[in-house]
Design a protein around this motif. Structure first.
Motif, PDB file in Angstrom:
ATOM      1  N   THR A 132       7.392   0.977  -6.296  1.00 54.85           N
ATOM      2  CA  THR A 132       7.089   1.304  -7.690  1.00 54.85           C
ATOM      3  C   THR A 132       7.615   2.679  -8.062  1.00 54.85           C
ATOM      4  O   THR A 132       7.902   3.516  -7.210  1.00 54.85           O
ATOM      5  N   ALA A 148       5.316   1.335 -12.520  1.00 54.95           N
ATOM      6  CA  ALA A 148       3.875   1.197 -12.328  1.00 54.95           C
ATOM      7  C   ALA A 148       3.169   1.894 -13.480  1.00 54.95           C
ATOM      8  O   ALA A 148       2.292   2.722 -13.283  1.00 54.95           O
ATOM      9  N   SER A 192       0.816  -1.217   0.000  1.00 60.79           N
ATOM     10  CA  SER A 192       0.000   0.000   0.000  1.00 60.79           C
ATOM     11  C   SER A 192       0.848   1.264   0.000  1.00 60.79           C
ATOM     12  O   SER A 192       0.372   2.322  -0.397  1.00 60.79           O
ATOM     13  N   LYS A 242      12.866  -1.129  -7.762  1.00 60.80           N
ATOM     14  CA  LYS A 242      11.475  -0.717  -7.963  1.00 60.80           C
ATOM     15  C   LYS A 242      10.997  -1.322  -9.271  1.00 60.80           C
ATOM     16  O   LYS A 242      11.793  -1.744 -10.101  1.00 60.80           O
ATOM     17  N   GLY A 250       3.437   1.932  -1.892  1.00 60.67           N
ATOM     18  CA  GLY A 250       3.861   2.293  -3.244  1.00 60.67           C
ATOM     19  C   GLY A 250       5.353   2.548  -3.370  1.00 60.67           C
ATOM     20  O   GLY A 250       5.838   2.922  -4.432  1.00 60.67           O
ATOM     21  N   GLU A 251       6.113   2.334  -2.300  1.00 55.45           N
ATOM     22  CA  GLU A 251       7.555   2.587  -2.332  1.00 55.45           C
ATOM     23  C   GLU A 251       8.295   1.641  -3.272  1.00 55.45           C
ATOM     24  O   GLU A 251       9.428   1.903  -3.641  1.00 55.45           O
ATOM     25  N   SER A 259       6.590   5.800 -10.901  1.00 57.09           N
ATOM     26  CA  SER A 259       5.615   6.314 -11.864  1.00 57.09           C
ATOM     27  C   SER A 259       6.333   6.856 -13.096  1.00 57.09           C
ATOM     28  O   SER A 259       7.559   6.996 -13.106  1.00 57.09           O
TER      29      SER A 259
END
Length: 126
Positions: free
Chosen positions: A22, A108, A17, A105, A19-20, A24
Protein backbone atom coordinates in the motif's frame (compact mmCIF):
# COMPACT_ATOMS: atom_id res chain seq x y z
CA UNK A 1 -5.17 -18.78 -14.25
CA UNK A 2 -2.01 -19.96 -12.49
CA UNK A 3 -0.65 -16.41 -12.45
CA UNK A 4 -3.80 -15.22 -10.67
CA UNK A 5 -3.55 -18.12 -8.24
CA UNK A 6 0.09 -17.19 -7.53
CA UNK A 7 -0.78 -13.50 -7.04
CA UNK A 8 -3.47 -14.37 -4.51
CA UNK A 9 -1.30 -16.98 -2.79
CA UNK A 10 1.33 -14.36 -1.98
CA UNK A 11 -1.22 -12.39 0.05
CA UNK A 12 -0.61 -14.21 3.32
CA UNK A 13 -0.64 -12.70 6.80
CA UNK A 14 2.97 -11.55 6.70
CA UNK A 15 2.44 -9.85 3.35
CA UNK A 16 -0.76 -8.10 4.39
CA UNK A 17 0.56 -7.07 7.80
CA UNK A 18 3.73 -5.53 6.32
CA UNK A 19 1.81 -2.82 4.47
CA UNK A 20 4.37 -2.97 1.64
CA UNK A 21 1.53 -3.38 -0.84
CA UNK A 22 0.00 0.00 0.00
CA UNK A 23 0.85 3.66 -0.29
CA UNK A 24 -0.31 6.33 2.14
CA UNK A 25 -1.31 9.89 1.32
CA UNK A 26 2.08 10.97 2.66
CA UNK A 27 3.75 8.52 0.28
CA UNK A 28 1.70 9.96 -2.58
CA UNK A 29 2.73 13.49 -1.63
CA UNK A 30 6.40 12.48 -1.50
CA UNK A 31 6.21 10.76 -4.89
CA UNK A 32 4.56 13.80 -6.47
CA UNK A 33 6.95 16.18 -4.74
CA UNK A 34 9.85 14.23 -6.23
CA UNK A 35 8.50 14.66 -9.74
CA UNK A 36 6.88 11.18 -9.89
CA UNK A 37 9.44 10.00 -12.45
CA UNK A 38 9.32 6.42 -11.22
CA UNK A 39 5.64 6.24 -10.19
CA UNK A 40 2.45 5.93 -12.24
CA UNK A 41 -0.76 6.67 -10.35
CA UNK A 42 -3.53 4.56 -11.88
CA UNK A 43 -7.09 5.79 -11.44
CA UNK A 44 -9.39 2.78 -11.90
CA UNK A 45 -12.64 4.65 -11.26
CA UNK A 46 -15.44 4.69 -13.84
CA UNK A 47 -15.75 7.33 -16.56
CA UNK A 48 -18.85 8.66 -14.77
CA UNK A 49 -16.83 9.25 -11.59
CA UNK A 50 -14.23 11.11 -13.62
CA UNK A 51 -16.87 13.71 -14.50
CA UNK A 52 -16.83 14.83 -10.86
CA UNK A 53 -13.15 14.73 -9.94
CA UNK A 54 -9.97 14.33 -11.97
CA UNK A 55 -6.51 14.14 -10.45
CA UNK A 56 -4.37 15.48 -13.32
CA UNK A 57 -1.22 13.55 -12.41
CA UNK A 58 -2.91 10.15 -12.82
CA UNK A 59 -3.46 7.78 -15.72
CA UNK A 60 -7.12 6.81 -15.97
CA UNK A 61 -8.11 3.30 -16.99
CA UNK A 62 -11.45 2.09 -15.64
CA UNK A 63 -11.12 -1.25 -13.89
CA UNK A 64 -13.33 -3.02 -16.43
CA UNK A 65 -11.00 -1.79 -19.23
CA UNK A 66 -7.76 -2.71 -17.47
CA UNK A 67 -7.35 -6.24 -18.87
CA UNK A 68 -7.44 -4.89 -22.44
CA UNK A 69 -5.25 -1.83 -21.73
CA UNK A 70 -2.44 -3.13 -19.52
CA UNK A 71 0.05 -2.52 -22.31
CA UNK A 72 -0.38 1.22 -21.61
CA UNK A 73 1.34 0.79 -18.24
CA UNK A 74 5.10 0.52 -17.78
CA UNK A 75 6.41 -2.57 -16.04
CA UNK A 76 9.60 -0.77 -15.03
CA UNK A 77 7.85 1.78 -12.79
CA UNK A 78 5.83 1.56 -9.61
CA UNK A 79 2.11 1.51 -10.43
CA UNK A 80 -0.15 2.76 -7.62
CA UNK A 81 -3.84 1.99 -8.19
CA UNK A 82 -6.60 3.98 -6.55
CA UNK A 83 -10.37 4.37 -6.60
CA UNK A 84 -13.00 5.84 -4.31
CA UNK A 85 -13.35 2.91 -1.94
CA UNK A 86 -10.09 0.91 -2.12
CA UNK A 87 -12.00 -2.17 -3.40
CA UNK A 88 -11.34 -1.65 -7.12
CA UNK A 89 -7.73 -0.70 -6.47
CA UNK A 90 -7.29 -4.05 -4.67
CA UNK A 91 -8.72 -5.86 -7.69
CA UNK A 92 -6.43 -3.83 -10.00
CA UNK A 93 -3.46 -4.65 -7.76
CA UNK A 94 -4.18 -8.38 -7.97
CA UNK A 95 -4.77 -8.26 -11.72
CA UNK A 96 -1.53 -6.36 -12.38
CA UNK A 97 0.48 -8.75 -10.19
CA UNK A 98 -1.05 -11.69 -12.06
CA UNK A 99 0.11 -10.13 -15.33
CA UNK A 100 3.73 -9.79 -14.29
CA UNK A 101 3.82 -6.30 -12.81
CA UNK A 102 6.25 -6.56 -9.91
CA UNK A 103 6.11 -2.96 -8.66
CA UNK A 104 2.48 -2.44 -7.68
CA UNK A 105 0.76 -0.81 -4.71
CA UNK A 106 -2.74 0.28 -3.83
CA UNK A 107 -3.63 3.58 -2.20
CA UNK A 108 -4.55 3.02 1.43
CA UNK A 109 -6.58 6.21 1.57
CA UNK A 110 -9.98 7.47 0.60
CA UNK A 111 -10.48 9.98 -2.20
CA UNK A 112 -11.38 12.53 0.48
CA UNK A 113 -8.01 12.06 2.14
CA UNK A 114 -6.22 12.26 -1.19
CA UNK A 115 -8.03 15.47 -2.15
CA UNK A 116 -7.12 17.07 1.19
CA UNK A 117 -3.46 16.73 0.22
CA UNK A 118 -4.07 19.26 -2.56
CA UNK A 119 -5.39 22.13 -0.45
CA UNK A 120 -3.11 25.18 -0.35
CA UNK A 121 -1.29 24.43 2.91
CA UNK A 122 -0.35 20.82 2.11
CA UNK A 123 0.53 21.82 -1.46
CA UNK A 124 2.84 24.55 -0.21
CA UNK A 125 4.66 21.96 1.90
CA UNK A 126 5.33 19.80 -1.14
Amino acid sequence: MKALDDAVAEMDFEFLSSGEHTMSVEGMRKALGNGQNNVVFLDVRSDKEMEYLVLPFAKHISLHELPARMDELPKDKLVVAYCTSIFRSAVAYTLLRAHGFEQVKGMAASMEDMVKAFKPSPLANM
